[in-house]
Design a protein around this motif. Structure first.
Motif, mmCIF file in Angstrom:
data_model
loop_
_atom_site.group_PDB
_atom_site.id
_atom_site.type_symbol
_atom_site.label_atom_id
_atom_site.label_comp_id
_atom_site.label_asym_id
_atom_site.label_seq_id
_atom_site.Cartn_x
_atom_site.Cartn_y
_atom_site.Cartn_z
ATOM 1 N N VAL A 214 1.551 -1.246 -0.102
ATOM 2 C CA VAL A 214 -0.073 0.387 -0.047
ATOM 3 C C VAL A 214 0.637 1.739 0.041
ATOM 4 N N VAL A 215 0.703 1.915 -0.876
ATOM 5 C CA VAL A 215 0.991 3.458 -0.775
ATOM 6 C C VAL A 215 0.428 4.645 0.089
ATOM 7 N N PHE A 216 0.744 5.526 0.764
ATOM 8 C CA PHE A 216 -0.132 5.738 1.690
ATOM 9 C C PHE A 216 0.366 7.457 1.503
ATOM 10 N N LEU A 217 -0.451 8.087 0.963
ATOM 11 C CA LEU A 217 -0.809 9.574 0.571
ATOM 12 C C LEU A 217 -1.036 10.762 1.826
ATOM 13 N N CYS A 218 -0.342 11.285 2.647
ATOM 14 C CA CYS A 218 -0.664 12.282 3.029
ATOM 15 C C CYS A 218 0.615 13.362 3.483
ATOM 16 N N GLN B 240 -1.543 8.534 11.452
ATOM 17 C CA GLN B 240 -0.245 8.578 10.240
ATOM 18 C C GLN B 240 0.948 7.750 11.040
ATOM 19 N N VAL B 241 1.024 8.239 12.969
ATOM 20 C CA VAL B 241 2.655 6.821 13.130
ATOM 21 C C VAL B 241 2.281 5.599 13.323
ATOM 22 N N HIS C 235 4.191 15.129 2.214
ATOM 23 C CA HIS C 235 4.605 16.519 2.281
ATOM 24 C C HIS C 235 5.506 17.092 2.517
ATOM 25 N N CYS C 236 6.819 16.014 3.157
ATOM 26 C CA CYS C 236 8.049 16.355 3.988
ATOM 27 C C CYS C 236 8.058 17.445 5.041
ATOM 28 N N GLY C 237 6.521 17.550 5.787
ATOM 29 C CA GLY C 237 7.028 17.966 7.078
ATOM 30 C C GLY C 237 8.329 17.622 7.900
ATOM 31 N N TRP C 238 8.512 17.867 9.033
ATOM 32 C CA TRP C 238 9.672 17.191 9.632
ATOM 33 C C TRP C 238 9.157 16.250 9.882
ATOM 34 N N ASN C 239 8.203 16.318 10.671
ATOM 35 C CA ASN C 239 7.677 15.057 11.739
ATOM 36 C C ASN C 239 7.052 13.668 10.294
ATOM 37 N N SER C 240 6.563 14.412 9.769
ATOM 38 C CA SER C 240 6.375 13.099 8.597
ATOM 39 C C SER C 240 7.475 12.319 8.302
ATOM 40 N N VAL C 241 8.659 13.496 8.264
ATOM 41 C CA VAL C 241 10.059 12.637 7.981
ATOM 42 C C VAL C 241 10.758 11.605 8.552
#
Ligand code: UDP
Length: 479
Positions: free
Chosen positions: A279-283, A359-360, A374-380
């Motif tokens: 699965v690819v996750f888009l968020c 998300q986590v 979107h490359c927000g640092w937490n997401s990274v």
């Protein structure tokens, strides 16, 4: 008197969560020496996910004291508008809270010795309050060392060039430790020198070096080059660089996820029914929203890719899009927004979640094999800790800089490219999603991500760089 550590975050999810994790960390390692208080400022734009997070955090961590500053009458001028950036609004809110912040620090000081005040970088306008009381002040950077190097170097760039970044379409900036990055990829608050936000960020950049230390949510092996440039003093050429403590990755613990309810359970159980890494996750973070036209391109691209997907979707922007930084809810009407028949045609292999997903937990599901972010640092960091490779689609703040290092230095993400009309086309979405999930190229990224996950774990193991940095910082509070 008791010794205490005081944390002063910004009340938005991307800034708050890792700072509360930092408080938990202090208590886990040093509960016999310090208490921890988190001061929450009065903030008119509090979102439901922040409210849910604070409620959960205070339930699950009763040993942290959450102290809410009294509410304020906020002047209507504080509403964001096209010429007032988010940085300027945050700056003004911090100043408005300063008198109450001072009172609380004075009250705490009657019964405790404040060994350290750790402030979010956007709380810089409160630093005079703390220094007036002689409290040692540290800045906390919830972003990476990449953003820190930009902040520290901005005063130098400011003196070297006279044009606004927005007028330097052909120019790349050379920031120590980073690949050359187009001037237009700097955070939007800094693009226009006439904008108050630019001066707020410049001021933050100039104040950081006056602190007792800078705490960064990153780890050595993730951003080694830029961390070295900072600690070698290249980003502040004219003054000593204060101690820099890279103590990441600090990410939301599972027990502190920020949403509850039916849709959470639904998306997790859907993921559990899918094959491993299929699965690819888009968020797109807490504030990512797209135009209707862009939503359509994503939908068509996903459908054509033939891949399984979990897509978090919000209601598109209206014309008055500057308010999107502060809006409360963006629940989309999927039937209106998505191409006709899309949900039906993809129902066996895709799930669209409205507004917010855990998300986590999603990233750590066995079935998730890729992340369009979107490359927000937490997401990274969350993707790094889960070992999930990324497609980088930056939207706002420092995310374009994060994309540059993710793609060019860390090689943990492939870039999503925009067409001339400013949209990412359906063909591009299809191509990148396929490359990430199906092709040999994707396997290389997956293997690198798996290795970086191990490095992230090692940073907090015995002898690991983040544990050493954290211990050094905490020991300095004791002496
Ligand atoms: N997040 C989430 N579900 C969503 C969107 C975001 O749990 O549907 C969380 C995400 O896990 C991350 C935070 O919100 O911890 C967003 O922080 P980030 O720095 O990535 O982006 P920002 O929102 O600050 O742009």
């Amino acid at each position: 008197m008791e010794d205490t550590i005081v944390l002063y975050p910004i009340v938005s999810i991307g800034h708050l969560v890792s700072m509360v994790e930092l408080g938990m960390l202090v208590l886990r390692q040093y509960h016999h020496l310090f208490s921890v208080t988190v001061i929450i400022k009065a903030y008119p734009f509090i979102t439901p996910n922040v409210t849910a997070f604070l409620r959960r955090a205070s339930e699950t961590t009763p040993s942290i004291t959450f102290h809410h500053l009294p509410s304020l009458s906020i002047p209507s001028s504080i509403e964001p508008s096209s010429n007032r950036s988010r940085a300027a609004v945050l700056d003004e809110l911090v100043r408005l809270n300063n008198p109450n912040f001072l009172r609380v620090l004075q009250t705490i000081s009657k019964t405790s010795t404040i060994r350290a005040l750790i402030m979010d970088l956007f709380c810089a306008p409160a630093s005079s309050v703390a220094s007036g009381l002689g409290i040692p002040t540290y800045y906390y950077i919830p972003a990476g060392a990449t953003f820190l190097s930009f902040l520290l170097y901005l005063p130098t760039i400011h003196n070297q060039i006279t044009e606004s970044f927005k007028h330097l379409a052909m120019t790349h900036l050379h920031i120590p430790g980073l690949p050359p990055i187009p001037a237009l990829d700097m955070p939007e608050s800094t693009l226009d020198r006439e904008n108050q936000g630019y001066h707020c960020i410049l001021e933050i950049g100039s104040s950081l070096h006056k602190s007792k230390g800078i705490i960064v949510n990153t780890f050595e092996s993730l951003e080694s080059r830029v961390i070295k440039a900072i600690t070698d003093g290249l980003c502040i050429p004219d003054a000593p660089t204060p101690p820099v403590y890279c103590i990441g990755p600090l990410i939301a613990s599972h027990t502190n996820h920020t949403v509850e309810g039916e849709s959470v359970n639904q998306c997790l159980s859907w993921l559990d029914a899918q094959l491993s890494q299929s699965v690819v996750f888009l968020c797109f973070g807490s504030r990512g929203v797209f135009s209707k036209a862009q939503v359509k391109e994503i939908a068509v691209g996903l459908e054509k890719s033939g891949q399984r997907f979990l897509w978090v979707l919000r209601k598109p922007l209206s014309e008055d899009n500057n308010k999107h930084f502060f809006i409360e809810r963006r629940v989309p009407d999927l039937d209106v927004l998505l191409p006709e028949g899309f949900l039906d045609r993809t129902k066996d292999r895709g799930l669209v979640v409205k507004e917010w997903a855990p998300q986590v937990e999603v990233l750590n599901r066995e079935s998730v094999g890729g992340f369009v972010t979107h490359c927000g640092w937490n997401s990274v960091l969350e993707a790094v800790c889960a070992g999930v490779p990324m497609v980088a689609w930056p939207l706002y703040a420092e995310q374009h800089m994060n994309r540059a290092v993710l793609v060019e230095q860390m090689k943990l993400a492939m870039p999503m490219k925009k067409s001339k009309d400013g949209l990412v086309s359906a063909e591009e979405v299809e191509k990148r999603v396929r490359a990430l999930m199906e092709l040999q190229e994707g396997r290389v990224f997956r293997e690198r991500s798996r290795k970086m996950k191990e490095e992230a774990k090692a940073a907090w193991s015995d002898g690991g760089s983040s544990l050493i940095a954290f211990t050094k910082m905490a020991e300095s509070w004791i002496s």
